[in-house]
Motif scaffolding. Structure first.
Motif, short mmCIF file in Angstrom:
data_model
loop_
_atom_site.label_atom_id
_atom_site.label_comp_id
_atom_site.label_asym_id
_atom_site.label_seq_id
_atom_site.Cartn_x
_atom_site.Cartn_y
_atom_site.Cartn_z
N ALA A 373 0.83 -1.20 0.00
CA ALA A 373 0.00 0.00 0.00
C ALA A 373 0.86 1.26 0.00
CB ALA A 373 -0.94 -0.01 1.21
N ASP A 374 1.93 1.24 0.79
CA ASP A 374 2.85 2.39 0.80
C ASP A 374 3.46 2.61 -0.58
OD1 ASP A 374 2.31 2.72 3.47
OD2 ASP A 374 4.17 1.76 4.17
N ARG A 375 3.82 1.52 -1.24
CA ARG A 375 4.41 1.64 -2.58
C ARG A 375 3.39 2.22 -3.56
NH1 ARG A 375 8.62 -0.78 -5.30
NH2 ARG A 375 9.62 -0.62 -3.26
N ARG A 376 2.14 1.79 -3.47
CA ARG A 376 1.10 2.32 -4.37
C ARG A 376 0.88 3.81 -4.13
NH1 ARG A 376 -1.36 -2.76 -3.28
NH2 ARG A 376 -2.65 -1.83 -1.63
N ARG A 377 0.84 4.19 -2.85
CA ARG A 377 0.65 5.62 -2.55
C ARG A 377 1.83 6.44 -3.06
NH1 ARG A 377 -1.83 3.51 2.22
NH2 ARG A 377 0.17 3.47 3.31
N THR A 379 3.80 5.74 -5.55
CA THR A 379 3.75 5.79 -7.02
C THR A 379 2.68 6.76 -7.49
OG1 THR A 379 4.50 3.50 -7.13
CG2 THR A 379 3.42 4.38 -9.09
N ALA A 380 1.53 6.78 -6.79
CA ALA A 380 0.47 7.70 -7.18
C ALA A 380 0.88 9.15 -6.97
CB ALA A 380 -0.80 7.39 -6.37
N ALA A 381 1.63 9.41 -5.88
CA ALA A 381 2.06 10.78 -5.60
C ALA A 381 3.16 11.24 -6.55
CB ALA A 381 2.52 10.89 -4.15
N HIS A 382 3.97 10.31 -7.00
CA HIS A 382 5.10 10.65 -7.89
C HIS A 382 5.16 9.67 -9.03
CE1 HIS A 382 6.49 13.41 -4.78
NE2 HIS A 382 6.32 12.43 -3.88
N PRO A 383 4.22 9.76 -9.96
CA PRO A 383 4.21 8.80 -11.08
C PRO A 383 5.47 8.93 -11.91
CG PRO A 383 2.73 10.64 -11.51
CD PRO A 383 3.17 10.79 -10.09
N PRO A 384 5.93 7.82 -12.47
CA PRO A 384 7.13 7.88 -13.32
C PRO A 384 6.86 8.72 -14.56
CG PRO A 384 6.05 5.73 -13.46
CD PRO A 384 5.38 6.48 -12.37
#
Length: 388
Positions: A373-377, A379-384
């Motif tokens: 969940a932390d990884r998803r959050r 990634t959502a905050a800083h998309p590649p």
């Protein structure tokens, strides 16, 4: 069969008070030759090559075991591996070998490490922690501590990382878990195997200090180490038990017989050439690992048909009803087979560590879910950035 344990020595220079070979129910070692004879080694190599060719195995894993396998002279240490390597080259050259030796570490020398490295044999060491106080049960036959010699051997091994397989450590509830873990890191092990004591319903595990009814002291001990390991800023070693649980939670195949539902794939060859099931079964009762088979008269395919071995190929169908219905069965797999034994009833029981395993697995599952969940959050905050 994919793993073959060669008992190159049936005696040991230590007399660890909890050893399943010498101190538990099965005393068959007393009737074994002290060392495996060259003719027995050659016959084992032929049988292993025969099996690898019949099943087109891409790899076989050899473990030199004992007793203490390093009681063998340096010049002869690699002979069993070289014999198997030659037999495979003649019959199934596609099959490759991985080889390790499991030792108490007290006899590690530069000469032995050189001989083992030349043959591509890695070294695993059994130790109960990185301090003398952790190893009071690991003594020689006169009662003298073996830790000093083992520590010297481990320091030498740590300077040869290509030869270093890791450390196996039996859990001792009397010892602080985090101190035990961090003290082992001083020896720079690439992997640490944390082992539940070999116990069962008829010979229960040590309760530990101040154990409360219904408690899970082994889970508590392991989770203290897990939290330290999981939240460390750098991964300083691999811990096999935790990694196996994580892999099984993610649906990956197990690589151990202690968890999951994968069939047993290990054969043990004693110094006299008898073929047995996993050594750990000797903790249950006299003759639990015996099959009545020997290299001169039986193939490893015949071992697969042995009733005791076949029972360990059935996966979920071999488990107690409560285990089959449990939501954790794909991960736990009913626990390590010897831990299920109850005199008069056999092995169709839950693990004697069932409650501990449930707490441990659920805690690790929660940690993995939170990390995802932390990884998803993040990634959502800083998309590649999109590729140009």
């Amino acid at each position: 069969m994919r793993q073959f344990v060669l008992k190159t020595r049936s005696r040991c220079n230590l007399a660890c008070t909890y050893c399943y070979v010498y101190e538990m129910a099965d005393q068959g070692w007393r009737d074994q030759p002290v060392a495996m004879a060259p003719a027995t080694t050659a016959r084992a190599a032929q049988r292993i090559a025969e099996h690898a060719a019949a099943h087109d195995l891409p790899r076989v894993d050899l473990v030199l075991h004992g007793g203490e396998p390093l009681l063998t002279a340096p010049a002869a240490l690699a002979a069993p591996v070289e014999a198997v390597r030659a037999a495979l080259a003649a019959t199934t050259p596609r099959t490759r070998i991985t080889a390790t030796v499991q030792t108490n570490g007290t006899l590690i020398t530069r000469g032995r490490l050189t001989a083992l490295a030349a043959a591509g044999i890695r070294v695993g060491v059994s130790l109960d922690g990185g301090l003398p106080a952790h190893n009071t049960r690991r003594v020689d036959h006169a009662g003298h501590p073996g830790f000093g010699a083992a520590a010297r051997g481990l320091r030498l091994l740590a300077r040869h990382p290509d030869s270093y397989a890791g450390v196996l450590c039996v859990i001792d509830l009397d010892q602080d878990p985090v101190e035990t873990y961090e003290s082992l890191l001083a020896f720079a092990p690439p992997t640490v195997g944390l082992l539940l004591p070999l116990a069962n319903w008829s010979a229960p595990p040590p309760p530990g200090p101040g154990r409360r009814p219904g408690g899970t002291p082994y889970a508590d001990w392991l989770l203290a180490v897990f939290e330290r390991w999981w939240h460390d800023g750098a991964r300083r070693t691999r811990i096999r038990l935790f990694e196996e649980i994580i892999a099984l939670l993610l649906g990956l195949p197990a690589t151990t017989e202690t968890l999951g539902l994968a069939p047993a794939a290990t054969a043990v060859i004693e110094t006299d050439g008898s073929i047995e099931q996993a050594d750990s079964l000797k903790s249950a009762y006299e003759g639990a690992a015996a099959t009545g088979m020997a290299l001169d008269t039986h193939s490893f395919d015949q071992l697969l048909d042995h009733p005791g071995f076949a029972a360990r190929q059935l996966g979920r169908d071999a488990l107690a009803a409560g285990c089959r219905a449990c939501e954790l069965v794909e991960v736990c797999g009913g626990g390590h087979y010897p831990h299920r034994y109850r005199a008069g009833e056999g092995f169709r029981q839950p693990s004697v560590y069932c409650a501990d395993l449930q707490v441990l697995i659920r805690h690790i599952a929660t940690a993995v879910q939170h990390a995802a969940a932390d990884r998803r959050r993040a990634t959502a905050a800083h998309p590649p950035a999109a590729a140009s």
